[in-house]
Design an enzyme around this catalytic site. Structure first.
Site, PDB file in Angstrom:
ATOM      1  N   GLU A 104      -2.858  -4.791  -2.971  1.00  0.00           N
ATOM      2  CA  GLU A 104      -3.344  -5.756  -3.966  1.00  0.00           C
ATOM      3  C   GLU A 104      -3.375  -5.134  -5.351  1.00  0.00           C
ATOM      4  O   GLU A 104      -2.945  -5.729  -6.341  1.00  0.00           O
ATOM      5  CB  GLU A 104      -4.763  -6.224  -3.622  1.00  0.00           C
ATOM      6  CG  GLU A 104      -4.902  -6.915  -2.293  1.00  0.00           C
ATOM      7  CD  GLU A 104      -5.204  -5.934  -1.149  1.00  0.00           C
ATOM      8  OE1 GLU A 104      -4.607  -4.843  -1.127  1.00  0.00           O
ATOM      9  OE2 GLU A 104      -6.018  -6.278  -0.292  1.00  0.00           O
ATOM     10  N   ASN A 164       0.851  -1.192   0.000  1.00  0.00           N
ATOM     11  CA  ASN A 164       0.000   0.000   0.000  1.00  0.00           C
ATOM     12  C   ASN A 164       0.884   1.239   0.000  1.00  0.00           C
ATOM     13  O   ASN A 164       1.910   1.305   0.693  1.00  0.00           O
ATOM     14  CB  ASN A 164      -0.989   0.002   1.166  1.00  0.00           C
ATOM     15  CG  ASN A 164      -0.375  -0.183   2.530  1.00  0.00           C
ATOM     16  OD1 ASN A 164       0.640  -0.846   2.682  1.00  0.00           O
ATOM     17  ND2 ASN A 164      -0.987   0.393   3.544  1.00  0.00           N
ATOM     18  N   CYS A 175     -10.428  -3.545  -4.407  1.00  0.00           N
ATOM     19  CA  CYS A 175      -9.440  -4.567  -4.787  1.00  0.00           C
ATOM     20  C   CYS A 175     -10.130  -5.849  -5.238  1.00  0.00           C
ATOM     21  O   CYS A 175      -9.657  -6.523  -6.154  1.00  0.00           O
ATOM     22  CB  CYS A 175      -8.485  -4.834  -3.628  1.00  0.00           C
ATOM     23  SG  CYS A 175      -7.366  -3.444  -3.358  1.00  0.00           S
ATOM     24  N   CYS A 222     -10.219  -4.942   0.354  1.00  0.00           N
ATOM     25  CA  CYS A 222     -11.324  -3.978   0.240  1.00  0.00           C
ATOM     26  C   CYS A 222     -12.133  -4.253  -1.028  1.00  0.00           C
ATOM     27  O   CYS A 222     -11.711  -4.993  -1.922  1.00  0.00           O
ATOM     28  CB  CYS A 222     -10.792  -2.541   0.260  1.00  0.00           C
ATOM     29  SG  CYS A 222     -10.126  -1.981  -1.323  1.00  0.00           S
ATOM     30  N   GLU A 276       0.441   5.244   0.494  1.00  0.00           N
ATOM     31  CA  GLU A 276      -0.492   6.285   0.931  1.00  0.00           C
ATOM     32  C   GLU A 276      -0.040   7.651   0.425  1.00  0.00           C
ATOM     33  O   GLU A 276       1.061   7.811  -0.133  1.00  0.00           O
ATOM     34  CB  GLU A 276      -0.586   6.265   2.463  1.00  0.00           C
ATOM     35  CG  GLU A 276      -1.113   4.924   2.955  1.00  0.00           C
ATOM     36  CD  GLU A 276      -1.380   4.876   4.454  1.00  0.00           C
ATOM     37  OE1 GLU A 276      -0.881   5.747   5.202  1.00  0.00           O
ATOM     38  OE2 GLU A 276      -2.108   3.948   4.869  1.00  0.00           O
ATOM     39  N   CYS A 319      -4.057   0.544  -2.622  1.00  0.00           N
ATOM     40  CA  CYS A 319      -3.851  -0.665  -1.825  1.00  0.00           C
ATOM     41  C   CYS A 319      -2.769  -1.570  -2.417  1.00  0.00           C
ATOM     42  O   CYS A 319      -2.485  -1.526  -3.621  1.00  0.00           O
ATOM     43  CB  CYS A 319      -5.139  -1.478  -1.755  1.00  0.00           C
ATOM     44  SG  CYS A 319      -6.485  -0.658  -0.902  1.00  0.00           S
TER      45      CYS A 319
HETATM   46  N1  THU Z   1      -5.265  -1.349   2.438  1.00  0.00           N
HETATM   47  C1  THU Z   1      -4.720  -2.200   1.520  1.00  0.00           C
HETATM   48  O1  THU Z   1      -3.570  -2.027   1.089  1.00  0.00           O
HETATM   49  N2  THU Z   1      -5.461  -3.225   1.069  1.00  0.00           N
HETATM   50  C2  THU Z   1      -6.744  -3.481   1.470  1.00  0.00           C
HETATM   51  O2  THU Z   1      -7.409  -4.345   0.905  1.00  0.00           O
HETATM   52  C3  THU Z   1      -7.320  -2.720   2.583  1.00  0.00           C
HETATM   53  C4  THU Z   1      -6.603  -1.487   2.954  1.00  0.00           C
HETATM   54  C5  THU Z   1      -4.466  -0.220   2.926  1.00  0.00           C
HETATM   55  C6  THU Z   1      -4.980   1.133   2.509  1.00  0.00           C
HETATM   56  C7  THU Z   1      -4.404   2.003   3.594  1.00  0.00           C
HETATM   57  O3  THU Z   1      -3.090   2.373   3.241  1.00  0.00           O
HETATM   58  C8  THU Z   1      -4.327   1.116   4.819  1.00  0.00           C
HETATM   59  O4  THU Z   1      -4.442  -0.223   4.333  1.00  0.00           O
HETATM   60  C9  THU Z   1      -5.407   1.373   5.842  1.00  0.00           C
HETATM   61  O5  THU Z   1      -6.663   1.290   5.299  1.00  0.00           O
END
Ligand code: THU
Length: 136
Positions: free
Chosen positions: A59, A46, A94, A91, A48, A57
């Site tokens: 994935e 991930n 994804c 999520c 940000e 994310c």
């Molecule tokens: N996140 C992912 O990388 N994958 C997911 O399927 C759920 C959330 C990340 C996004 C963000 O950087 C952190 O997790 C918190 O939500």
């Protein structure tokens, strides 16, 4: 189909790459490891942004990196969330992107820092998926 040992190995790859997550805002690291049909493993984390909505994310970063390298067929994806003890599922966004590239029977493994992992499929995570015929 891919066996449990292979899935476990893929999960370990996801766990290693999670350390590269760029997550200074949530402090929640996610690593993904995608097994391509030819055996190649492509990873993602991930990433940000201070404009929070721009976060991508792990994935999706793995899948998009794989497509960029010319891979379009996948066998499995592993997702590691080491900052949560329990497994955290992918999520909705994804799941939709997985559904674009991965057939319903593709394996998905996800887990946190405890020893419990969930093993499921893309079809279970995204039931009643439709519009595949658009790609034909
Ligand atoms: N996140 C992912 O990388 N994958 C997911 O399927 C759920 C959330 C990340 C996004 C963000 O950087 C952190 O997790 C918190 O939500």
């Amino acid at each position: 189909m891919i066996d449990k040992e292979q899935l476990g190995n893929l999960f370990n790859e996801a766990g290693k790459i999670a350390n590269k997550a760029y997550s200074p805002y949530s402090k929640f690291r996610v690593g993904a490891a995608l097994l391509c049909e030819d055996g190649t493993v492509i990873t993602g984390v991930n990433v940000e942004n201070r404009s929070f909505g721009l976060t991508v994310c792990a994935e999706r970063n793995a899948i998009f990196a794989a497509v960029t390298k010319g891979h379009l067929r996948f066998k499995a994806i592993a997702i590691s969330t080491p900052d949560s003890p329990e497994p955290v599922g992918p999520c909705g966004a994804c799941r939709q992107v997985m559904g674009e590239f991965m057939p319903a029977e593709c394996s998905v493994i996800f887990g946190g820092s405890n020893s419990e992992q969930v093993i499921t499929t893309v079809g279970e995570l995204l039931p009643f998926d439709s519009l595949h015929e658009l790609r034909k």
